[in-house]
Motif scaffolding. Structure first.
Motif, PDB file in Angstrom:
ATOM      1  N   GLN A   6       0.816  -1.211   0.000  1.00  0.00           N
ATOM      2  CA  GLN A   6       0.000   0.000   0.000  1.00  0.00           C
ATOM      3  C   GLN A   6       0.854   1.269   0.000  1.00  0.00           C
ATOM      4  OE1 GLN A   6      -3.127   0.017  -0.610  1.00  0.00           O
ATOM      5  NE2 GLN A   6      -3.494  -2.177  -0.408  1.00  0.00           N
ATOM      6  N   VAL A   7       1.986   1.240   0.688  1.00  0.00           N
ATOM      7  CA  VAL A   7       2.899   2.393   0.682  1.00  0.00           C
ATOM      8  C   VAL A   7       3.434   2.632  -0.724  1.00  0.00           C
ATOM      9  CG1 VAL A   7       5.171   3.195   1.455  1.00  0.00           C
ATOM     10  CG2 VAL A   7       3.548   2.284   3.117  1.00  0.00           C
ATOM     11  N   VAL A   8       3.863   1.565  -1.374  1.00  0.00           N
ATOM     12  CA  VAL A   8       4.400   1.684  -2.734  1.00  0.00           C
ATOM     13  C   VAL A   8       3.350   2.267  -3.675  1.00  0.00           C
ATOM     14  CG1 VAL A   8       5.131   0.318  -4.732  1.00  0.00           C
ATOM     15  CG2 VAL A   8       6.144  -0.113  -2.481  1.00  0.00           C
ATOM     16  N   LYS A   9       2.109   1.809  -3.549  1.00  0.00           N
ATOM     17  CA  LYS A   9       1.045   2.356  -4.384  1.00  0.00           C
ATOM     18  C   LYS A   9       0.819   3.839  -4.089  1.00  0.00           C
ATOM     19  CE  LYS A   9      -2.780   0.280  -4.992  1.00  0.00           C
ATOM     20  NZ  LYS A   9      -4.080  -0.384  -4.685  1.00  0.00           N
ATOM     21  N   ALA A  10       0.796   4.190  -2.803  1.00  0.00           N
ATOM     22  CA  ALA A  10       0.566   5.587  -2.418  1.00  0.00           C
ATOM     23  C   ALA A  10       1.689   6.493  -2.903  1.00  0.00           C
ATOM     24  CB  ALA A  10       0.428   5.685  -0.898  1.00  0.00           C
ATOM     25  N   MET A  11       2.902   5.945  -3.025  1.00  0.00           N
ATOM     26  CA  MET A  11       4.041   6.711  -3.522  1.00  0.00           C
ATOM     27  C   MET A  11       3.998   6.928  -5.029  1.00  0.00           C
ATOM     28  SD  MET A  11       7.199   4.997  -1.438  1.00  0.00           S
ATOM     29  CE  MET A  11       8.359   5.565  -2.693  1.00  0.00           C
ATOM     30  N   GLY A  12       3.130   6.181  -5.716  1.00  0.00           N
ATOM     31  CA  GLY A  12       3.103   6.259  -7.170  1.00  0.00           C
ATOM     32  C   GLY A  12       4.106   5.339  -7.833  1.00  0.00           C
ATOM     33  N   TYR A  13       4.539   4.302  -7.124  1.00  0.00           N
ATOM     34  CA  TYR A  13       5.516   3.341  -7.646  1.00  0.00           C
ATOM     35  C   TYR A  13       4.844   2.034  -8.084  1.00  0.00           C
ATOM     36  CZ  TYR A  13      10.031   5.567  -6.614  1.00  0.00           C
ATOM     37  OH  TYR A  13      11.135   6.369  -6.630  1.00  0.00           O
ATOM     38  N   GLU A  14       3.545   2.045  -8.239  1.00  0.00           N
ATOM     39  CA  GLU A  14       2.811   0.813  -8.522  1.00  0.00           C
ATOM     40  C   GLU A  14       3.315   0.126  -9.791  1.00  0.00           C
ATOM     41  OE1 GLU A  14      -1.843  -0.707  -8.775  1.00  0.00           O
ATOM     42  OE2 GLU A  14      -1.377   1.426  -8.647  1.00  0.00           O
ATOM     43  N   GLN A  15       3.763   0.908 -10.772  1.00  0.00           N
ATOM     44  CA  GLN A  15       4.203   0.316 -12.044  1.00  0.00           C
ATOM     45  C   GLN A  15       5.468  -0.515 -11.909  1.00  0.00           C
ATOM     46  OE1 GLN A  15       4.316   3.509 -11.204  1.00  0.00           O
ATOM     47  NE2 GLN A  15       5.946   4.662 -12.239  1.00  0.00           N
ATOM     48  N   TYR A  16       6.138  -0.392 -10.766  1.00  0.00           N
ATOM     49  CA  TYR A  16       7.376  -1.142 -10.551  1.00  0.00           C
ATOM     50  C   TYR A  16       7.149  -2.464  -9.798  1.00  0.00           C
ATOM     51  CZ  TYR A  16       9.349   3.386 -11.794  1.00  0.00           C
ATOM     52  OH  TYR A  16       9.666   4.558 -12.445  1.00  0.00           O
ATOM     53  N   ILE A  17       5.900  -2.768  -9.492  1.00  0.00           N
ATOM     54  CA  ILE A  17       5.597  -4.035  -8.816  1.00  0.00           C
ATOM     55  C   ILE A  17       5.453  -5.123  -9.864  1.00  0.00           C
ATOM     56  CG2 ILE A  17       4.087  -5.222  -7.175  1.00  0.00           C
ATOM     57  CD1 ILE A  17       3.040  -2.491  -6.279  1.00  0.00           C
TER      58      ILE A  17
END
Length: 345
Positions: free
Chosen positions: A150-161
């Motif tokens: 959820q932190v990664v998504k909130a940071m806007g890094y979702e495309q890197y998952i």
């Protein structure tokens, strides 16, 4: 679940974006599935974003977690102290995952304490120590792995998952919820799992890698503990199991062989409080599990130098195994009424 502090998320994104050096990710000592899944999941995501990342674990971790991408590159501190110290000395950021007290890092405590760069903590345990410059502390999450997602998504890094990162995070959630048996009262946990499955995660495959990968010795150890080292106290709806150094030697114990043993007595009818004590060279490791409202974290804090979550906690005791088990037995009458009140229908 409580929403994130948007200022903290923005600050974390800004700090990571401007970093020119290495980010060191560190889990707690004796790392479990959530600890390893969290650090490797985040490591893969940050590497996909073009960041320099090194994972340093305080000590060894179980073989059944070594299938995750990046596990072969981990630096094990107790095996490579000088190398790890050099990496940390030159790093720009240390990110601490799945612990909130520096005492949980073993020999690495002073290194993190004296680190002059940015210190970040991402964790789901209650009562943080407050050692980090930036803390993302959310005890209402099932696991640190879910929190990382959820932190990664909130940071806007979702495309890197990618799939490898998603597998690591799924493993963390799965293991820290006892295969979704506890800490799963919030629908968001299953929403997170759904998103990980959409990325290609195969839950049956990961469950098999973790739970269907045991040795013959481990299975015999489990049988011995259930037969010879378990005591049940039906009047208190409680049970205890214990594992001595002698028993470890007899069954060729390997790190992680007792994983999940503490949960087994909870399968007994009317038992909803379980303790497991493991004798190590320098201390007794305590693990506690419960069902219902009985708060094992409060029990662990009051009597076994520990803490954790309401239904899953642990601690450490510097005493003999016999003395620790005796202490547990003598404590049960003090909690008799509370244990009766929390009896499950």
């Amino acid at each position: 679940m409580k929403p994130f502090n948007t200022d903290n998320i923005k600050q974390l994104r800004a700090e990571i974006d401007k970093l020119g050096g290495t980010i060191v990710l560190v889990p707690h000592i004796n790392p479990d599935g959530d600890a390893i899944g969290s650090v490797l999941g985040l490591a893969n995501i940050l590497k996909n974003a073009g960041k320099q990342v090194v994972v340093i674990v305080p000590n060894h971790f179980p073989e059944f977690l070594k299938w995750m991408k990046g596990s072969e590159e981990l630096v094990v501190y107790v095996n490579a102290r000088e190398k790890a110290q050099k990496i940390i000395a030159e790093a720009a950021m240390i990110c601490c995952l799945d612990f909130n007290h520096l005492s949980r890092t073993g020999e690495m405590k002073e290194l993190i304490e004296n680190f002059e760069g940015q210190r970040v903590m991402i964790d789901h345990h209650p009562y943080p120590q407050g050692f980090a410059d930036l803390e993302l502390s959310h005890p209402d999450y099932s696991s640190t792995a879910e929190l990382v997602f959820q932190v990664v998504k909130a940071m806007g890094y979702e495309q890197y998952i990618d799939l490898a990162a998603a597998e690591c995070l799924f493993c963390g959630i799965m293991t820290d919820t006892g295969s979704f048996d506890y800490n799963v009262s919030d629908p968001q946990t299953f929403n997170t799992v759904s998103e990980l499955l959409a990325l290609g995660v195969n839950p049956e495959d990961i469950h098999g890698r973790v739970f269907d990968n045991y040795s013959v010795d481990r299975m015999r150890l489990m049988g011995h503990c259930l037969s010879e080292c378990m005591e049940v106290f039906p009047e208190y709806h409680a049970a205890v199991m214990y594992l001595s150094k002698e028993t470890k030697a007899r069954f060729n114990y390997q790190k992680g062989d007792n994983e999940g043993f503490v949960n087994m007595p909870l399968s007994i009818k009317d038992i909803h409080f379980s303790a497991f004590f493991t004798e190590n060279d320098d201390q007794i490791k305590a693990s506690f599990r419960s069902k219902g409202e009985f708060a094992v974290n409060e029990f662990a804090t009051a009597h076994f130098n520990g803490g954790g979550h309401r239904n899953a906690a642990g601690g450490e005791v510097f005493d003999s195994l016999k003395a620790v088990v005796d202490r547990f037995r003598k404590l049960l009458p003090e909690y008799a009424e509370e244990l009766k009140r929390t009896k499950l229908d």
